[in-house]
Design a protein around this motif. Structure first.
Motif, PDB file in Angstrom:
ATOM      1  N   ASP A  78       0.802  -1.152   0.163  1.00  0.00           N
ATOM      2  CA  ASP A  78      -0.014   0.039   0.043  1.00  0.00           C
ATOM      3  C   ASP A  78       0.787   1.282  -0.022  1.00  0.00           C
ATOM      4  OD1 ASP A  78      -2.735  -1.543   0.124  1.00  0.00           O
ATOM      5  OD2 ASP A  78      -1.707  -2.061   2.407  1.00  0.00           O
ATOM      6  N   ILE A  79       2.144   1.266   0.773  1.00  0.00           N
ATOM      7  CA  ILE A  79       2.842   2.314   0.521  1.00  0.00           C
ATOM      8  C   ILE A  79       4.366   1.736   0.535  1.00  0.00           C
ATOM      9  CG2 ILE A  79       1.436   3.756   2.220  1.00  0.00           C
ATOM     10  CD1 ILE A  79       3.412   2.786   4.504  1.00  0.00           C
ATOM     11  N   GLY A  80       5.441   2.979   0.168  1.00  0.00           N
ATOM     12  CA  GLY A  80       6.777   2.559   0.001  1.00  0.00           C
ATOM     13  C   GLY A  80       7.405   3.750   0.504  1.00  0.00           C
ATOM     14  N   PHE A  81       8.779   3.658   0.191  1.00  0.00           N
ATOM     15  CA  PHE A  81       9.772   4.537   0.513  1.00  0.00           C
ATOM     16  C   PHE A  81      10.767   4.689  -0.519  1.00  0.00           C
ATOM     17  CE2 PHE A  81       7.786   2.905   4.393  1.00  0.00           C
ATOM     18  CZ  PHE A  81       7.354   4.211   5.046  1.00  0.00           C
ATOM     19  N   PHE A  82      10.609   5.523  -1.598  1.00  0.00           N
ATOM     20  CA  PHE A  82      11.337   5.704  -2.512  1.00  0.00           C
ATOM     21  C   PHE A  82      11.894   6.898  -2.965  1.00  0.00           C
ATOM     22  CE2 PHE A  82       7.333   3.281  -3.326  1.00  0.00           C
ATOM     23  CZ  PHE A  82       7.705   2.115  -3.168  1.00  0.00           C
ATOM     24  N   ALA A  83      12.884   6.946  -3.760  1.00  0.00           N
ATOM     25  CA  ALA A  83      13.401   8.295  -4.222  1.00  0.00           C
ATOM     26  C   ALA A  83      12.470   9.009  -5.233  1.00  0.00           C
ATOM     27  CB  ALA A  83      14.828   8.004  -4.817  1.00  0.00           C
ATOM     28  N   VAL A  84      12.151   9.851  -5.274  1.00  0.00           N
ATOM     29  CA  VAL A  84      11.200  10.759  -6.319  1.00  0.00           C
ATOM     30  C   VAL A  84      11.814  10.550  -7.868  1.00  0.00           C
ATOM     31  CG1 VAL A  84      10.124  12.724  -6.957  1.00  0.00           C
ATOM     32  CG2 VAL A  84      10.182  12.134  -4.633  1.00  0.00           C
ATOM     33  N   ASP A  85      11.066  10.023  -8.969  1.00  0.00           N
ATOM     34  CA  ASP A  85      11.729   9.919 -10.134  1.00  0.00           C
ATOM     35  C   ASP A  85      10.322  10.190 -10.797  1.00  0.00           C
ATOM     36  OD1 ASP A  85      14.111   9.190 -11.836  1.00  0.00           O
ATOM     37  OD2 ASP A  85      12.141   7.923 -12.526  1.00  0.00           O
ATOM     38  N   LYS A 130      20.433  -1.835 -10.495  1.00  0.00           N
ATOM     39  CA  LYS A 130      19.331  -1.973 -11.693  1.00  0.00           C
ATOM     40  C   LYS A 130      17.926  -1.414 -11.022  1.00  0.00           C
ATOM     41  CE  LYS A 130      16.914  -5.381 -14.238  1.00  0.00           C
ATOM     42  NZ  LYS A 130      16.618  -6.921 -14.479  1.00  0.00           N
ATOM     43  N   GLY A 131      17.442  -0.360 -11.428  1.00  0.00           N
ATOM     44  CA  GLY A 131      16.070   0.239 -11.122  1.00  0.00           C
ATOM     45  C   GLY A 131      16.358   1.085  -9.919  1.00  0.00           C
ATOM     46  N   SER A 132      17.633   1.527  -9.695  1.00  0.00           N
ATOM     47  CA  SER A 132      17.797   2.462  -8.564  1.00  0.00           C
ATOM     48  C   SER A 132      17.414   3.880  -9.250  1.00  0.00           C
ATOM     49  CB  SER A 132      18.998   2.394  -7.979  1.00  0.00           C
ATOM     50  OG  SER A 132      20.149   2.852  -8.910  1.00  0.00           O
ATOM     51  N   ALA A 133      17.344   4.796  -8.135  1.00  0.00           N
ATOM     52  CA  ALA A 133      17.157   5.966  -8.450  1.00  0.00           C
ATOM     53  C   ALA A 133      18.144   6.629  -9.350  1.00  0.00           C
ATOM     54  CB  ALA A 133      16.903   7.148  -7.256  1.00  0.00           C
ATOM     55  N   ARG A 140      18.792   8.861 -18.068  1.00  0.00           N
ATOM     56  CA  ARG A 140      18.143  10.035 -18.910  1.00  0.00           C
ATOM     57  C   ARG A 140      19.380  10.873 -19.177  1.00  0.00           C
ATOM     58  NH1 ARG A 140      14.023   9.512 -14.792  1.00  0.00           N
ATOM     59  NH2 ARG A 140      15.105  11.091 -13.470  1.00  0.00           N
ATOM     60  N   GLU A 141      20.215  11.032 -18.116  1.00  0.00           N
ATOM     61  CA  GLU A 141      21.332  12.173 -18.496  1.00  0.00           C
ATOM     62  C   GLU A 141      22.508  12.091 -19.217  1.00  0.00           C
ATOM     63  OE1 GLU A 141      20.628  15.384 -17.209  1.00  0.00           O
ATOM     64  OE2 GLU A 141      18.647  14.422 -16.647  1.00  0.00           O
ATOM     65  N   LEU A 142      22.995  10.657 -19.236  1.00  0.00           N
ATOM     66  CA  LEU A 142      24.289  10.196 -19.893  1.00  0.00           C
ATOM     67  C   LEU A 142      24.220  10.552 -21.132  1.00  0.00           C
ATOM     68  CD1 LEU A 142      25.664   7.737 -17.279  1.00  0.00           C
ATOM     69  CD2 LEU A 142      26.351  10.056 -17.445  1.00  0.00           C
ATOM     70  N   GLU A 143      25.307  10.932 -22.038  1.00  0.00           N
ATOM     71  CA  GLU A 143      25.223  11.047 -23.277  1.00  0.00           C
ATOM     72  C   GLU A 143      26.302  10.178 -24.053  1.00  0.00           C
ATOM     73  OE1 GLU A 143      25.611  15.163 -24.395  1.00  0.00           O
ATOM     74  OE2 GLU A 143      23.452  15.761 -23.611  1.00  0.00           O
ATOM     75  N   ARG A 144      27.465   9.820 -23.262  1.00  0.00           N
ATOM     76  CA  ARG A 144      28.476   9.154 -23.822  1.00  0.00           C
ATOM     77  C   ARG A 144      28.723   7.755 -23.389  1.00  0.00           C
ATOM     78  NH1 ARG A 144      28.770  14.513 -24.656  1.00  0.00           N
ATOM     79  NH2 ARG A 144      29.800  14.695 -22.645  1.00  0.00           N
ATOM     80  N   ALA A 145      28.834   7.764 -21.872  1.00  0.00           N
ATOM     81  CA  ALA A 145      29.151   6.582 -21.172  1.00  0.00           C
ATOM     82  C   ALA A 145      28.034   5.630 -21.079  1.00  0.00           C
ATOM     83  CB  ALA A 145      29.283   7.185 -19.507  1.00  0.00           C
ATOM     84  N   GLN A 146      28.597   4.264 -20.756  1.00  0.00           N
ATOM     85  CA  GLN A 146      27.749   3.367 -20.735  1.00  0.00           C
ATOM     86  C   GLN A 146      27.484   2.792 -19.351  1.00  0.00           C
ATOM     87  OE1 GLN A 146      29.573  -0.260 -22.572  1.00  0.00           O
ATOM     88  NE2 GLN A 146      28.031  -1.330 -21.993  1.00  0.00           N
ATOM     89  N   ILE A 147      26.076   2.559 -19.228  1.00  0.00           N
ATOM     90  CA  ILE A 147      25.691   2.033 -17.861  1.00  0.00           C
ATOM     91  C   ILE A 147      25.762   0.450 -18.093  1.00  0.00           C
ATOM     92  CG2 ILE A 147      23.607   1.844 -16.527  1.00  0.00           C
ATOM     93  CD1 ILE A 147      22.873   4.383 -17.159  1.00  0.00           C
ATOM     94  N   VAL A 148      26.256  -0.068 -16.903  1.00  0.00           N
ATOM     95  CA  VAL A 148      26.185  -1.553 -16.393  1.00  0.00           C
ATOM     96  C   VAL A 148      25.311  -1.930 -15.286  1.00  0.00           C
ATOM     97  CG1 VAL A 148      27.522  -3.745 -16.229  1.00  0.00           C
ATOM     98  CG2 VAL A 148      28.548  -1.675 -17.821  1.00  0.00           C
ATOM     99  N   ARG A 149      24.524  -2.698 -15.374  1.00  0.00           N
ATOM    100  CA  ARG A 149      23.700  -2.729 -14.053  1.00  0.00           C
ATOM    101  C   ARG A 149      23.956  -4.172 -13.051  1.00  0.00           C
ATOM    102  NH1 ARG A 149      21.204  -0.598 -18.232  1.00  0.00           N
ATOM    103  NH2 ARG A 149      19.946   1.524 -17.792  1.00  0.00           N
ATOM    104  N   ALA A 150      24.199  -3.872 -11.759  1.00  0.00           N
ATOM    105  CA  ALA A 150      24.290  -5.058 -11.013  1.00  0.00           C
ATOM    106  C   ALA A 150      22.822  -5.359 -10.459  1.00  0.00           C
ATOM    107  CB  ALA A 150      25.050  -4.534  -9.610  1.00  0.00           C
ATOM    108  N   ASP A 151      22.587  -6.265  -9.915  1.00  0.00           N
ATOM    109  CA  ASP A 151      21.092  -6.934  -9.397  1.00  0.00           C
ATOM    110  C   ASP A 151      20.584  -6.052  -8.649  1.00  0.00           C
ATOM    111  OD1 ASP A 151      21.016  -8.865 -11.499  1.00  0.00           O
ATOM    112  OD2 ASP A 151      21.777 -10.570 -10.062  1.00  0.00           O
ATOM    113  N   THR A 152      21.378  -5.446  -7.576  1.00  0.00           N
ATOM    114  CA  THR A 152      20.936  -4.586  -6.138  1.00  0.00           C
ATOM    115  C   THR A 152      21.923  -3.490  -6.011  1.00  0.00           C
ATOM    116  OG1 THR A 152      22.185  -6.098  -4.846  1.00  0.00           O
ATOM    117  CG2 THR A 152      20.026  -6.781  -5.339  1.00  0.00           C
ATOM    118  N   SER A 153      21.622  -2.700  -5.427  1.00  0.00           N
ATOM    119  CA  SER A 153      22.512  -1.483  -4.954  1.00  0.00           C
ATOM    120  C   SER A 153      23.559  -2.059  -4.245  1.00  0.00           C
ATOM    121  CB  SER A 153      22.040  -0.416  -4.427  1.00  0.00           C
ATOM    122  OG  SER A 153      21.035   0.418  -5.319  1.00  0.00           O
TER     123      SER A 153
END
Length: 246
Positions: A78-85, A130-133, A140-153
């Motif tokens: 019903d509720i959660g605690f998140f970074a606004v995005d 992955k899926g973090s704020a 959205r912001e990076l134009e040249r660098a590549q993002i690689v994703r870990a399963d959790t922060s």
């Protein structure tokens, strides 16, 4: 702050307050192995909200922000605690933030990268949770660098080292803790973003539920509840967000 019966029904239609807790951000929550339960600022807020609603509290615990967001968006909580995005706001109604924390970069000591402005460059790879704020923001912001994703922060720095990635991105306190644990690493000065931690509820719950939740957050900030929780849980580097009307 008393909730009308219609507000209670909107916030928790099952009659139990189900709170999604993300253990992937140690600023908000951690797992207490000795007591086999989640603890932290977000847990304290969930308990206080349940008390005010005169409701049973059920914690739904996840190891990553993306899973926690999906649970609330999909109404498994019903509720959660998140970074606004903005992307998350498509399925959630957010309060104003209750905490502000920093998103920072970590590199190896011998890295040629010395400033945040040097990170977004051709050939640079950045490890994120992955899926973090900060995943959503950097996507959205990076134009040249590549993002690689870990399963959790919490796995970001270990994966950054294991995969030979150039930069790790995350919550500054988590990165600093990992740097102290592993050695040979350094944080870049400053921050690349301010992460606004707020409460959220499914959009389907409507304005009445969201307004009550927003009022609750403002009262928790103004009363000192959030500040006291930060001290009680020995959180460093996070600041209580200003009031909504400030």
């Amino acid at each position: 702050m008393t909730a009308e019966s219609s507000t209670r029904s909107a916030l928790m239609p099952a009659g139990v307050l189900r709170a999604s807790i993300n253990l992937g951000n140690p600023i908000l929550a951690r797992w207490d192995a000795a007591r086999a339960q989640a603890t932290g600022v977000s847990v304290d807020l969930a308990k206080e909200l349940a008390r005010r609603l005169q409701a049973e509290l059920q914690l739904v615990v996840f190891d990553a922000a993306g899973k926690s967001v999906a649970a609330v968006t999909g109404e498994q909580a019903d509720i959660g605690f998140f970074a606004v995005d903005p992307l998350r706001a498509e399925g959630l109604l957010f309060t104003a933030p209750y905490l502000l924390i920093e998103g920072s970069y970590l590199v190896r000591e011998n890295s040629a990268i010395a400033a945040n402005e040097q990170v977004d460059a051709e050939g640079v790879r950045i490890m994120v949770g992955k899926g973090s704020a900060y995943d959503l923001y950097l996507t959205r912001e990076l134009e040249r660098a590549q993002i690689v994703r870990a399963d959790t922060s919490p796995a970001v720095v270990d994966e950054f080292l294991a995969q030979g990635v150039d930069v790790a991105a995350g919550v500054r306190q988590q990165l600093a803790s990992d740097a102290a644990r592993l050695k040979g690493l350094r944080l870049l000065p400053g921050r690349f973003m301010v992460i606004q931690q707020a409460m959220g509820t499914p959009r389907s719950r409507g304005i009445e539920a969201a307004s009550y939740l927003s009022g609750f957050v403002e009262e928790m900030k103004a009363s000192g509840f959030v500040a006291e929780a930060v001290v009680r849980h020995h959180i460093e580097g996070a600041v209580v967000a200003p009031s909504r009307d400030a």
